[in-house]
Each structure stands twice: as structure tokens, then as C-alpha cells.
Design an enzyme around this catalytic site. Sequence first.
Site, PDB file in Angstrom:
ATOM      1  N   GLU A 102       1.011  -1.088   0.021  1.00 13.78           N
ATOM      2  CA  GLU A 102       0.117  -0.393   0.374  1.00 13.78           C
ATOM      3  C   GLU A 102       0.377   1.411   0.078  1.00 13.78           C
ATOM      4  OE1 GLU A 102      -3.702  -1.807   2.425  1.00 13.78           O
ATOM      5  OE2 GLU A 102      -2.338  -0.983   3.773  1.00 13.78           O
ATOM      6  N   CYS A 115       3.828   8.844   0.994  1.00 14.73           N
ATOM      7  CA  CYS A 115       3.942   7.530   1.752  1.00 14.73           C
ATOM      8  C   CYS A 115       3.977   6.329   1.278  1.00 14.73           C
ATOM      9  CB  CYS A 115       2.637   6.961   3.189  1.00 14.73           C
ATOM     10  SG  CYS A 115       3.485   6.153   4.353  1.00 14.73           S
ATOM     11  N   CYS A 122       6.445  -7.018   6.552  1.00 20.29           N
ATOM     12  CA  CYS A 122       7.406  -7.402   7.402  1.00 20.29           C
ATOM     13  C   CYS A 122       7.989  -7.048   8.224  1.00 20.29           C
ATOM     14  CB  CYS A 122       6.951  -5.877   8.258  1.00 20.29           C
ATOM     15  SG  CYS A 122       8.303  -4.543   9.041  1.00 20.29           S
ATOM     16  N   CYS A 126       6.486  -5.645  15.682  1.00 23.40           N
ATOM     17  CA  CYS A 126       6.377  -4.589  16.762  1.00 23.40           C
ATOM     18  C   CYS A 126       4.725  -4.755  17.053  1.00 23.40           C
ATOM     19  CB  CYS A 126       6.403  -3.200  15.966  1.00 23.40           C
ATOM     20  SG  CYS A 126       8.275  -2.664  15.508  1.00 23.40           S
ATOM     21  N   CYS A 129       1.787  -2.430  15.386  1.00 23.05           N
ATOM     22  CA  CYS A 129       1.721  -2.313  13.648  1.00 23.05           C
ATOM     23  C   CYS A 129       1.131  -3.477  12.813  1.00 23.05           C
ATOM     24  CB  CYS A 129       2.775  -2.442  13.781  1.00 23.05           C
ATOM     25  SG  CYS A 129       2.972  -1.524  12.042  1.00 23.05           S
ATOM     26  N   GLY A 181       7.073  -2.274   5.797  1.00 26.10           N
ATOM     27  CA  GLY A 181       8.672  -3.168   5.557  1.00 26.10           C
ATOM     28  C   GLY A 181       9.188  -1.754   6.359  1.00 26.10           C
ATOM     29  N   GLU A 182      10.272  -2.434   6.489  1.00 29.53           N
ATOM     30  CA  GLU A 182      11.703  -1.741   6.932  1.00 29.53           C
ATOM     31  C   GLU A 182      12.512  -1.511   6.339  1.00 29.53           C
ATOM     32  OE1 GLU A 182      13.042  -0.527  10.145  1.00 29.53           O
ATOM     33  OE2 GLU A 182      15.138  -0.014   8.528  1.00 29.53           O
ATOM     34  N   SER A 213      12.292   5.849   7.281  1.00 32.29           N
ATOM     35  CA  SER A 213      11.876   5.678   8.706  1.00 32.29           C
ATOM     36  C   SER A 213      12.147   4.882   9.033  1.00 32.29           C
ATOM     37  CB  SER A 213       9.848   5.349   8.658  1.00 32.29           C
ATOM     38  OG  SER A 213      10.271   5.434   9.826  1.00 32.29           O
ATOM     39  N   SER A 236      12.370   5.243  14.900  1.00 32.18           N
ATOM     40  CA  SER A 236      10.517   5.075  15.509  1.00 32.18           C
ATOM     41  C   SER A 236      11.471   4.367  16.645  1.00 32.18           C
ATOM     42  CB  SER A 236      10.294   3.436  15.003  1.00 32.18           C
ATOM     43  OG  SER A 236      10.215   3.551  13.779  1.00 32.18           O
ATOM     44  N   HIS A 238       9.992   4.952  20.048  1.00 35.77           N
ATOM     45  CA  HIS A 238       8.593   4.809  20.447  1.00 35.77           C
ATOM     46  C   HIS A 238       8.793   4.088  22.615  1.00 35.77           C
ATOM     47  CE1 HIS A 238       6.729   4.503  17.168  1.00 35.77           C
ATOM     48  NE2 HIS A 238       7.931   3.558  16.719  1.00 35.77           N
ATOM     49  N   CYS A 355      -0.961   5.191   9.919  1.00 39.44           N
ATOM     50  CA  CYS A 355       0.349   4.965  10.403  1.00 39.44           C
ATOM     51  C   CYS A 355      -0.063   4.063  10.872  1.00 39.44           C
ATOM     52  CB  CYS A 355       1.239   5.696  11.179  1.00 39.44           C
ATOM     53  SG  CYS A 355       1.437   7.190  10.654  1.00 39.44           S
TER      54      CYS A 355
HETATM   55  N1  SAH Z   1       9.918   0.312   9.263  1.00 42.21           N
HETATM   56  C1  SAH Z   1       9.674   1.330   9.724  1.00 42.21           C
HETATM   57  C2  SAH Z   1       9.038   2.195   8.844  1.00 42.21           C
HETATM   58  C3  SAH Z   1       7.472   2.190   8.719  1.00 42.21           C
HETATM   59  S1  SAH Z   1       6.663   2.194  10.444  1.00 42.21           S
HETATM   60  C4  SAH Z   1       9.713   2.193  10.604  1.00 42.21           C
HETATM   61  O1  SAH Z   1       9.890   1.481  12.072  1.00 42.21           O
HETATM   62  O2  SAH Z   1      10.869   3.604  11.251  1.00 42.21           O
HETATM   63  C5  SAH Z   1       6.320   3.974  10.147  1.00 42.21           C
HETATM   64  C6  SAH Z   1       5.843   4.063  11.693  1.00 42.21           C
HETATM   65  O3  SAH Z   1       4.870   4.210  11.873  1.00 42.21           O
HETATM   66  C7  SAH Z   1       6.613   3.807  12.323  1.00 42.21           C
HETATM   67  O4  SAH Z   1       6.977   4.615  13.390  1.00 42.21           O
HETATM   68  C8  SAH Z   1       6.069   2.870  13.361  1.00 42.21           C
HETATM   69  O5  SAH Z   1       6.159   2.443  14.309  1.00 42.21           O
HETATM   70  C9  SAH Z   1       3.925   3.751  13.817  1.00 42.21           C
HETATM   71  N2  SAH Z   1       3.202   2.334  13.285  1.00 42.21           N
HETATM   72  C10 SAH Z   1       3.257   1.597  13.683  1.00 42.21           C
HETATM   73  N3  SAH Z   1       1.954   1.359  14.084  1.00 42.21           N
HETATM   74  C11 SAH Z   1       1.029   2.393  14.456  1.00 42.21           C
HETATM   75  C12 SAH Z   1      -0.206   2.302  14.545  1.00 42.21           C
HETATM   76  N4  SAH Z   1      -0.972   1.262  15.447  1.00 42.21           N
HETATM   77  N5  SAH Z   1      -0.497   3.641  14.988  1.00 42.21           N
HETATM   78  C13 SAH Z   1       0.284   4.566  15.375  1.00 42.21           C
HETATM   79  N6  SAH Z   1       1.866   4.548  14.460  1.00 42.21           N
HETATM   80  C14 SAH Z   1       2.143   3.435  14.632  1.00 42.21           C
END
Ligand code: SAH
Length: 372
Positions: A102, A115, A122, A126, A129, A181-182, A213, A236, A238, A355
Site C-alpha cells: 500500500e 507515504c 514486515c 512491533c 503495528c 516494511g523496514e 523511517s 522509531s 517508542h 500509520c
Molecule cells: N519500519 C519502519 C517504517 C514503517 S512504520 C519504522 O518502523 O520506522 C512508520 C511508523 O508508523 C513507525 O514509526 C511505526 O512505529 C508507526 N506505527 C506503526 N504502527 C502504528 C500504529 N498502530 N499507530 C500509529 N503509528 C504506528
Amino acid sequence: MGRPNLFGLSKDELAALVAEKGEPAFRARQVYGWLYRRRVRDVEAMRNLPKTLRAALAEGFDVRWPEVAERELSFDGTRKYLFRLDGPAGGEHARGGGATVEAVYIPEDDRRTICISTQAGCPLKCAFCLTGIAGYKRNLKPGEILGQVATVMEEHPVAETHPHRHEEDPLPWNVVMMGMGEPLLNYEATVAALRILMDDEGFGVPPRKLTLSTVGVLPALEKLARERLRPNLAISLHAPDPGLRRALMPIEAKYPFDEVVAAALRYPIPRGGRVTFEYVLLGGVNDTPAHARALARRLAGQRVKVNVIPLNPAPEIPFEAPSPEAVDAFGAALAAAGVTVSVRRPRGRDILAACGQLHLKKGAPPPAPAHP
Ligand code: SAH
């Protein structure tokens, strides 16, 4: 499908190809410009190429962007794209075949953001996510990353969305690698796509308008820091400490908090910018002013920005969104401790485009039959 794709090839790869056809080197730059600056999808439209070269290219290659399988429009103007990727030779049900990713188009008053995804699924898992839940399928190729950008740009010419703007004053594009993805686990393709995005002879997106990111894949992050052209960096994080981070992000066991923060602070940001730390607020988990103060102590005195992201909830995500009061108090505590902070407004929530809400379920192909 089937023929090799010209779209996604680098300048060097095109140079080799053109040389093989017995054409002078400048032809490669012309093809490159048609692919990434003019973004034509038909070799026959590459008018300044000699007929023989056009014929050779048209016969041996396609110019393919990933196919748009679905578009969804949010009440706030955000648009989500579902792309279906080519399967590898060997059929649609071979590994990774028919995977979907997407991308999201996010209009704002003074800019537009795209985006994009760098992997189908992925592997990082996490805890909050959705992308991780469906699992990991495969890395995207450069053309599949760039094709997301090309599609969204083509479908949103400035004149149509903002008739008061004129040619000399286009609405700038931002591109963020914050989809599925990362990116640093798909380093070669991600950097190949970034080079073409940042190149004036390519998409021409200035480096400061591009953000990658990452959770902080350390070896890849050090490598990125040494590239000639670099995007902005968002990390990221958190959590304010390794213990809490580990509970939310399994990757903490491999790339630990302190080293990730240190590597991020060393990263040479494009001029005028600052490194961003992303912090998803999970109600009752990491969202108190005490967490904010601990985070501020870790980042004290550094030129950074913290982007606070209230959790975008979903039934499959085992966390709650923070209360609006908690979001305010967290941001205020960071600011009071001298940290630059922004709070991300969710966009496209009604179409699950926010996100962490991008996942594979919708439009995924049926499981491969064991034996036909
Ligand atoms: N893998 C990379 C890029 C993808 S995620 C990374 O982790 O940075 C992009 C951002 O969205 C990351 O900061 C991720 O932690 C955040 N994210 C993931 N799930 C989310 C959710 N349910 N609500 C808000 N942000 C979220």
C-alpha cells in the site's frame, strides 16, 4: 508480464544496456529522463531515440509500474492505493508472487505527501503495528518502490487539486518511507530508489523532502550515513528506555536503544533539518509525563525533534489509543524539558490508511494450492 522491466534500472544499468545495443552513452541518459523525469510508460513515446533503439527496447522490455488493484478515498482527502506486484517467473503462486503493498497520498494546504512501502509485509513484528501481523512476504524492487511514487504523482497534477497555483509555484511533494516494511532491511533497492528520486534528472525530489523511517538497523544506518545523497532520518523509538522498548519492539534485542540513539545523532541530516524520533503513544503503557521526562533526559541538548504519534487502533492491535489529555500532557512535558515536539494528526483513519494500519489482508491472493 514476463519481459524484463526498464522501469527501476539505474543510470549505470541503462548505460550497460545501451552499450550492448551498440548505441552511444548519451542515449542512456535520454532513456533515464523519459523513465523518471517525464515518466512515460511506452518506449514509442521516447521520441528523441533512434527508431532502431526504440524497436530494440520495445521488443525486449516493458515499462511497468506496479498495477493499482484498488483506490480508497478518505473523507479528509487522503487516498490509499493497493498495488499488486508481479510474481517472479514461475507463476503467480510462487513465493512472493501477487503480493500487495500500500501507498498513501496525503494532501495538505502547503504540500503533498506520499507515504510508500519498501517491503511486502514486515518481519519486525512491533507489538502495535498491523503490518507485522500478516507476516513478511518479500523485498520490493527499485521499480516497485518508484512506481508507487510515479502513480500517485501522475494522478495528482497540481492544476487539478489546487487551481489557484500556477506552474512556477507548484505544491511541493514530500516522500516518506513510512509505509509497509523496514527500508533498511531492503537496503540496495531502497537506496537505488532514493538515488533516482533525489536526482535532478530523475524525479527531482530534494533530499530534505525525503524521509526514511527506520527502527535503526545499525550496519545499514551507518552505510546510509556515508552515501553521497541522503534523505532525512526518522527513528522509531517508542520508549524512553531499553526495557520498555524491548517489550514493544523485538528488534531491540539486536539493535539496542543506546546504540540506535547514538547512531541517529551522528547521522548527517540534509541542511537545515534535524533528526526525528517517532514515539507512538500507547494508552497506559508509555504515555505518562514521567515517560516524556525520561525521554527528554536522553535527548537533552541535541538538535532533534520528537514526533508523537497517538496509536491508530485496530481490533487486531492489543493496545488502546491514548486519551487526548495524555497526548497533551506528554507533549507539554517534552516541550517543558526543552525538546522540539510535534503531534501527528491521524489522516485517513476511516480507510485504514493511518500509520501502522497498512496490512496485507485486503486483496491478498488466495493461498497457493498444494497440488493443482
Ligand atoms: N519500519 C519502519 C517504517 C514503517 S512504520 C519504522 O518502523 O520506522 C512508520 C511508523 O508508523 C513507525 O514509526 C511505526 O512505529 C508507526 N506505527 C506503526 N504502527 C502504528 C500504529 N498502530 N499507530 C500509529 N503509528 C504506528
